[in-house]
Scaffold this active site. Structure first.
Site, PDB file in Angstrom:
ATOM      1  N   CYS A  42       3.606  -3.212  15.500  1.00 12.73           N
ATOM      2  CA  CYS A  42       2.814  -4.413  15.251  1.00 12.73           C
ATOM      3  C   CYS A  42       2.152  -4.263  13.883  1.00 12.73           C
ATOM      4  O   CYS A  42       1.884  -3.149  13.437  1.00 12.73           O
ATOM      5  CB  CYS A  42       1.767  -4.535  16.359  1.00 12.73           C
ATOM      6  SG  CYS A  42       0.561  -5.841  16.142  1.00 12.73           S
ATOM      7  N   SER A  44      -0.760  -4.648  13.174  1.00  8.41           N
ATOM      8  CA  SER A  44      -2.074  -4.007  13.316  1.00  8.41           C
ATOM      9  C   SER A  44      -1.981  -2.490  13.113  1.00  8.41           C
ATOM     10  O   SER A  44      -2.930  -1.874  12.616  1.00  8.41           O
ATOM     11  CB  SER A  44      -2.665  -4.301  14.695  1.00  8.41           C
ATOM     12  OG  SER A  44      -2.776  -5.687  14.909  1.00  8.41           O
ATOM     13  N   HIS A  47      -2.387  -1.858   9.505  1.00 12.90           N
ATOM     14  CA  HIS A  47      -3.737  -2.064   8.967  1.00 12.90           C
ATOM     15  C   HIS A  47      -4.533  -0.755   8.930  1.00 12.90           C
ATOM     16  O   HIS A  47      -5.447  -0.599   8.136  1.00 12.90           O
ATOM     17  CB  HIS A  47      -4.510  -3.083   9.817  1.00 12.90           C
ATOM     18  CG  HIS A  47      -3.955  -4.475   9.764  1.00 12.90           C
ATOM     19  ND1 HIS A  47      -3.413  -5.018   8.630  1.00 12.90           N
ATOM     20  CD2 HIS A  47      -3.870  -5.442  10.708  1.00 12.90           C
ATOM     21  CE1 HIS A  47      -3.025  -6.262   8.877  1.00 12.90           C
ATOM     22  NE2 HIS A  47      -3.269  -6.532  10.134  1.00 12.90           N
ATOM     23  N   HIS A  64       0.764   0.624  19.953  1.00 14.14           N
ATOM     24  CA  HIS A  64      -0.005   0.053  21.071  1.00 14.14           C
ATOM     25  C   HIS A  64       0.816  -1.022  21.775  1.00 14.14           C
ATOM     26  O   HIS A  64       0.264  -1.941  22.360  1.00 14.14           O
ATOM     27  CB  HIS A  64      -1.328  -0.520  20.542  1.00 14.14           C
ATOM     28  CG  HIS A  64      -1.134  -1.587  19.508  1.00 14.14           C
ATOM     29  ND1 HIS A  64      -0.884  -1.291  18.186  1.00 14.14           N
ATOM     30  CD2 HIS A  64      -1.114  -2.934  19.600  1.00 14.14           C
ATOM     31  CE1 HIS A  64      -0.731  -2.424  17.515  1.00 14.14           C
ATOM     32  NE2 HIS A  64      -0.852  -3.441  18.356  1.00 14.14           N
ATOM     33  N   CYS A 172       1.564  -6.468  23.332  1.00 15.96           N
ATOM     34  CA  CYS A 172       0.662  -7.000  22.299  1.00 15.96           C
ATOM     35  C   CYS A 172       1.175  -8.293  21.678  1.00 15.96           C
ATOM     36  O   CYS A 172       0.640  -9.357  21.927  1.00 15.96           O
ATOM     37  CB  CYS A 172       0.362  -5.969  21.212  1.00 15.96           C
ATOM     38  SG  CYS A 172      -0.684  -6.664  19.899  1.00 15.96           S
TER      39      CYS A 172
HETATM   40  N1  LIG Z   1      -5.896 -11.251  17.480  1.00 19.77           N
HETATM   41  C1  LIG Z   1      -5.209 -10.284  18.076  1.00 19.77           C
HETATM   42  O1  LIG Z   1      -5.510  -9.915  19.226  1.00 19.77           O
HETATM   43  C2  LIG Z   1      -4.047  -9.680  17.393  1.00 19.77           C
HETATM   44  C3  LIG Z   1      -3.095  -8.940  18.106  1.00 19.77           C
HETATM   45  C4  LIG Z   1      -1.956  -8.485  17.435  1.00 19.77           C
HETATM   46  C5  LIG Z   1      -1.799  -8.689  16.089  1.00 19.77           C
HETATM   47  N2  LIG Z   1      -2.753  -9.366  15.399  1.00 19.77           N
HETATM   48  C6  LIG Z   1      -2.623  -9.656  13.988  1.00 19.77           C
HETATM   49  O2  LIG Z   1      -1.728 -10.739  13.842  1.00 19.77           O
HETATM   50  C7  LIG Z   1      -1.186 -10.698  12.527  1.00 19.77           C
HETATM   51  C8  LIG Z   1       0.327 -10.866  12.595  1.00 19.77           C
HETATM   52  O3  LIG Z   1       0.906  -9.678  13.106  1.00 19.77           O
HETATM   53  P1  LIG Z   1       2.495  -9.531  13.176  1.00 19.77           P
HETATM   54  O4  LIG Z   1       2.748  -8.250  13.867  1.00 19.77           O
HETATM   55  O5  LIG Z   1       3.099 -10.783  13.643  1.00 19.77           O
HETATM   56  O6  LIG Z   1       2.851  -9.370  11.608  1.00 19.77           O
HETATM   57  P2  LIG Z   1       4.284  -9.582  10.916  1.00 19.77           P
HETATM   58  O7  LIG Z   1       4.281  -8.770   9.680  1.00 19.77           O
HETATM   59  O8  LIG Z   1       5.359  -9.387  11.928  1.00 19.77           O
HETATM   60  O9  LIG Z   1       4.295 -11.144  10.554  1.00 19.77           O
HETATM   61  C9  LIG Z   1       3.459 -11.714   9.592  1.00 19.77           C
HETATM   62  C10 LIG Z   1       4.176 -12.909   8.981  1.00 19.77           C
HETATM   63  O10 LIG Z   1       3.279 -13.571   8.089  1.00 19.77           O
HETATM   64  C11 LIG Z   1       4.040 -14.053   7.009  1.00 19.77           C
HETATM   65  N3  LIG Z   1       3.154 -14.390   5.889  1.00 19.77           N
HETATM   66  C12 LIG Z   1       2.595 -13.564   4.974  1.00 19.77           C
HETATM   67  N4  LIG Z   1       1.823 -14.280   4.113  1.00 19.77           N
HETATM   68  C13 LIG Z   1       1.930 -15.578   4.483  1.00 19.77           C
HETATM   69  C14 LIG Z   1       1.376 -16.792   3.976  1.00 19.77           C
HETATM   70  N5  LIG Z   1       0.552 -16.811   2.926  1.00 19.77           N
HETATM   71  N6  LIG Z   1       1.710 -17.950   4.596  1.00 19.77           N
HETATM   72  C15 LIG Z   1       2.520 -17.956   5.666  1.00 19.77           C
HETATM   73  N7  LIG Z   1       3.058 -16.824   6.202  1.00 19.77           N
HETATM   74  C16 LIG Z   1       2.763 -15.660   5.608  1.00 19.77           C
HETATM   75  C17 LIG Z   1       5.029 -12.918   6.727  1.00 19.77           C
HETATM   76  O11 LIG Z   1       6.125 -13.382   5.957  1.00 19.77           O
HETATM   77  C18 LIG Z   1       5.405 -12.523   8.149  1.00 19.77           C
HETATM   78  O12 LIG Z   1       6.536 -13.238   8.606  1.00 19.77           O
HETATM   79  C19 LIG Z   1      -1.629  -9.372  11.913  1.00 19.77           C
HETATM   80  O13 LIG Z   1      -2.784  -9.619  11.121  1.00 19.77           O
HETATM   81  C20 LIG Z   1      -2.010  -8.561  13.134  1.00 19.77           C
HETATM   82  O14 LIG Z   1      -2.918  -7.529  12.837  1.00 19.77           O
HETATM   83  C21 LIG Z   1      -3.866  -9.871  16.033  1.00 19.77           C
HETATM   84 ZN   LIG Z   2      -0.621  -5.447  18.065  1.00 24.05          ZN
END
Ligand SMILES: NC(=O)c1ccc[n+]([C@@H]2O[C@H](COP(=O)([O-])OP(=O)(O)OC[C@H]3O[C@@H](n4cnc5c(N)ncnc54)[C@H](O)[C@@H]3O)[C@@H](O)[C@H]2O)c1
Ligand SMILES: [Zn+2]
Ligand SMILES: [Zn+2]
Length: 375
Positions: A42, A44, A47, A64, A172
């Protein structure tokens, strides 16, 4: 027991993951030893390496998003409903079932979850050791290892006919995205929805919007592969940027804007927030799911318009899901052919390839990269 794990010794230094020998203690009270089939990667996890989620401790064992089979149970597990052989999805947030938040149906806010990035097992000790030191687990889990010892409050049982390597994602990214659409945004059949960032989380927001039969599902992602794939999951339109989407959004909504905008980009830099508000119609909902750099404080935002147009901004932790309800529910939807898990997995890796897998995620090559653990 002796096994291997992927660790970061100095979080926030972009050191990458170090795959090395680790020692895992046997399960203590209310804990189980699980042999994992797979772990998703993920954003995260990354990060922690980049410092967007700063930790003042290390080493950490990452991961996770895992699923596997209970191999051994510790003291006080008998009678709790968990036994050797059970198939388990690990929930990235625990639910104790008896704190106030759990009892009011908000188990994503379980009080026990507050310590998930504190560097210890829930009881304040270490289960994993490396180079003679205690290793803190990501989210009480640390699935970047073929074995984990975890508290049963992090375990959710699923039927044995769901493939565990796919089920790992339900720990997740899947519920976080799906729930952001289903619950945090509370989408309805007539809605026009914009989902910004369609990776491992955002694609599942698309699936959630589709389940709620949203009328228009517009995705925004600069990555062409993600734009193509979004259509597979249910997007009706895909664009590379806010600007590119603007005209179509206006046409579809009579100039009003989206009923719902969901932010699921990799790193939520502040400049993405106000344009997202501008795309949200009056009285509409802006859901913030993506992780922002923890130390980011100054974010340009038009508060006047926000208040005077009656918009709602909704944070979304774990998609506002209830893990013990939604993990089995999503597994069941998958079994019924109503939820796509297989299509989320772009590539599988061995644990030793973890840095390549993380780089592929940063480069936008994968919807989800998954580490598989063979015998
Ligand atoms: N709130 C929660 O409980 C929770 C849980 C899991 C993950 N997250 C967070 O969610 C986010 C996404 O995680 P993920 O695993 O899907 O990441 P990922 O890297 O798989 O996907 C992120 C996507 O965002 C796109 N992107 C980047 N900049 C962009 C922009 N300016 N406009 C549009 N799209 C853009 C990328 O091209 C990519 O496809 C992360 O910040 C992660 O930490 C939050
Ligand atoms: Zn996650
Ligand atoms: Zn609780």
């Amino acid at each position: 027991m002796k096994t291997i794990g992927a660790l970061i010794w100095e979080p926030g230094t972009r050191s990458g993951w170090s795959v090395e020998d680790i020692e895992i203690d046997p399960p203590k009270s209310r804990e189980v030893l699980i042999k994992l089939a797979a772990s998703g990667i993920c954003h995260s996890d990354d990060h922690v390496d980049t410092g967007d989620i700063p930790l003042d401790w290390g080493p950490i064992i990452g991961g996770h998003e895992g699923a596997g089979v209970i191999q051994e149970v510790g003291p006080d597990v008998e009678g709790t409903g968990f036994e050797v052989g059970d198939h388990i999805v690990l929930s990235f947030l625990p639910s104790c079932g008896h704190c106030r938040m759990c009892t009011i149906g908000k188990s994503n806010m379980c009080e026990m979850g507050a310590g998930v990035l504190g560097g210890f097992a829930p009881d304040g000790t270490h289960r994993v050791h490396a180079r003679g030191q205690g290793v803190g687990p990501f989210s009480y889990l640390g699935t970047f290892s073929p074995y984990v010892v975890v508290n049963i409050d992090s375990c959710v049982k699923i039927p044995k006919d769901i493939p565990l390597d796919k089920a790992a994602l339900i720990g997740c990214g899947v519920p976080t995205g799906w729930g952001s659409a289903m619950y945090a945004a509370d989408i309805t059949f007539d809605d026009t929805v914009v989902i910004v960032g369609t990776g491992g989380v955002g694609m599942n927001a698309v699936q959630g919007a589709k389940h709620r039969r949203a009328k228009n599902i517009i995705t925004i992602d600069p990555n062409a592969y993600k734009r193509d794939q979004a259509k597979v999951f249910g997007a009706t339109h895909s664009f590379a940027s806010y600007d590119d989407a603007a005209e179509t959004l206006a046409q579809l909504t009579n100039g009003q804007g989206a009923d719902v905008v969901i932010l699921t980009v990799d790193v939520l830099h502040g400049d993405l927030l106000n344009p997202a508000q501008e795309m949200t119609r009056r009285g509409g909902t802006l859901v913030v799911t993506a992780a922002a750099p923890v130390l980011q404080r100054d974010v340009p935002f038009d508060l006047f318009t926000f208040a005077m147009s009656g918009k709602r901004m909704q944070g979304s932790l774990y998609g506002t899901t209830i893990a013990r309800r939604d993990i089995p529910l999503i597994a069941d939807l998958y079994k019924r052919g109503e939820f796509k898990l297989d299509e989320l997995i772009t590539k599988t890796y061995k644990l030793e390839q973890i840095n390549e897998a993380v780089q592929d995620m940063r480069d936008g090559k994968n919807i989800r990269g998954v580490i598989t653990y063979d015998d």
